[in-house]
Design a protein around this motif. Sequence first.
Motif, PDB file in Angstrom:
ATOM      1  N   THR A 155      15.764 -28.529   2.593  1.00 52.80           N
ATOM      2  CA  THR A 155      16.098 -29.775   3.301  1.00 52.80           C
ATOM      3  C   THR A 155      16.468 -30.817   2.236  1.00 52.80           C
ATOM      4  N   LEU A 156      16.726 -32.032   2.672  1.00 51.90           N
ATOM      5  CA  LEU A 156      17.010 -33.120   1.738  1.00 51.90           C
ATOM      6  C   LEU A 156      15.812 -34.065   1.713  1.00 51.90           C
ATOM      7  N   MET A 195      24.777 -34.970   2.418  1.00 49.90           N
ATOM      8  CA  MET A 195      24.410 -34.291   3.667  1.00 49.90           C
ATOM      9  C   MET A 195      25.254 -33.034   3.912  1.00 49.90           C
ATOM     10  N   TYR A 196      26.450 -33.011   3.336  1.00 46.22           N
ATOM     11  CA  TYR A 196      27.278 -31.806   3.407  1.00 46.22           C
ATOM     12  C   TYR A 196      26.550 -30.604   2.804  1.00 46.22           C
ATOM     13  N   ALA A 244      23.781 -29.496   3.463  1.00 45.43           N
ATOM     14  CA  ALA A 244      23.143 -28.719   4.537  1.00 45.43           C
ATOM     15  C   ALA A 244      24.103 -27.674   5.101  1.00 45.43           C
ATOM     16  N   LEU A 245      25.388 -27.990   5.124  1.00 45.98           N
ATOM     17  CA  LEU A 245      26.394 -26.992   5.522  1.00 45.98           C
ATOM     18  C   LEU A 245      26.708 -26.056   4.359  1.00 45.98           C
ATOM     19  N   ARG A 282      24.470 -23.118   3.819  1.00 49.43           N
ATOM     20  CA  ARG A 282      24.609 -22.091   4.864  1.00 49.43           C
ATOM     21  C   ARG A 282      25.955 -21.371   4.770  1.00 49.43           C
ATOM     22  N   MET A 283      26.980 -22.064   4.279  1.00 50.49           N
ATOM     23  CA  MET A 283      28.245 -21.370   4.004  1.00 50.49           C
ATOM     24  C   MET A 283      28.025 -20.361   2.876  1.00 50.49           C
TER      25      MET A 283
END
Lengths: 219, 219
Positions: free
Chosen positions: A107-108, A194-195, A197-198, A201-202
Amino acid sequence: MKIAVLGTGMVGTTIATKLIELGHEVTLGSRKADNDKAKAWLEQVDSDRASAATFADAAASAELVFNCTAGAKSLEALRMAGAENLADKILVDLANPLDFSNGTPPTLSVCNETSLGEQIQAAFPEARVVKTLNTISAEVMVEPRELPGEHVVFVSGDDADAKRWVEQTLLRDWLDWPEVVDLGDISTARGTEMYLALWVRMWGALGTPAFNISIVRRG
Amino acid sequence: MKIAVLGTGMVGTTIATKLIELGHEVTLGSRKADNDKAKAWLEQVDSDRASAATFADAAASAELVFNCTAGAKSLEALRMAGAENLADKILVDLANPLDFSNGTPPTLSVCNETSLGEQIQAAFPEARVVKTLNTISAEVMVEPRELPGEHVVFVSGDDADAKRWVEQTLLRDWLDWPEVVDLGDISTARGTEMYLALWVRMWGALGTPAFNISIVRRG
């Protein structure tokens, strides 16, 4: 140029090595001057333009400073570097506030209503903070042309001249980035942080961190 | 197919119109059956396959349900739709938990340690929630080929069969998406929802919401 790279992890040593290859004088900064990772880096690069020092000594002698410390410890590391050693200098902030305390993906530790970039600029108001290069893996940061096409890196910052220097000199001339998008003031660092978080997962879906995004617009 | 589109905003009406054009029977769901935006949509599409109803009536008669409500009100809207009317159905969740209470760009009302997609799946455990299409503007969602190249849309969800249907039938066959990346279970919706923080700032920098990202990998 005399450059301090604060942080001895993968990002710091990769950036530091690239800057040495580009002909600069680089001091790798860490909590203690005899840091094992810094010593290993010095052996690896084997250059009389490479040195290692404390955060404070590295920052004091530098014209340009990179924050490559772990995001959760960046504010503390920069306090050790010393506000007086950062004042009036461009501080390139590559750190992401990743929190692995709940496992992976991380998480951040800060997001949404603030960002690490904003916290650093607020804590060191005389530093010229530019957030950039925090949306790709270390190897892509320094060798963007290993990936095809017009893929993108972002800049965020309050100091227009500092951003222009980072975009034109650091990103385009030194690192050969194909596309740079200026998102705006330092609060736009929320977007790139915040990117992550994507991005994590990418990485999971693609099976490699050797990727980036390009922006597609109507032709 | 009989489809309910819950939500009468830009996203809902754009998706609903596209589904009508594709030959489906579409009921636009809203809080009240005589919603003004729903009536305006019915006049605009002028099709005997288009209708408007309450959230509950729209969901009850549908084989497939789209959540296009404002993210901050999605859980309430879906409760009005009724868990029994969502059970065993694919629920395509396009909503983002945007919070405009602090102005623009918006923050997120939930993020980081959860996501709206996860909250919806937890609140409606018998629905087959697939998060997708939440990373682009409404016009790009339904006409991806208006942008050039292999740009990407993501899917997240716990139900593998539901995700496969969404990817193959909805995204590839119906909407003609060039690339679909399956990020994993519904918790990966955190990634695409948090990307909105970057997306809104890219919109600001680019001056248009008519863009998307493509993934660049080593060639």
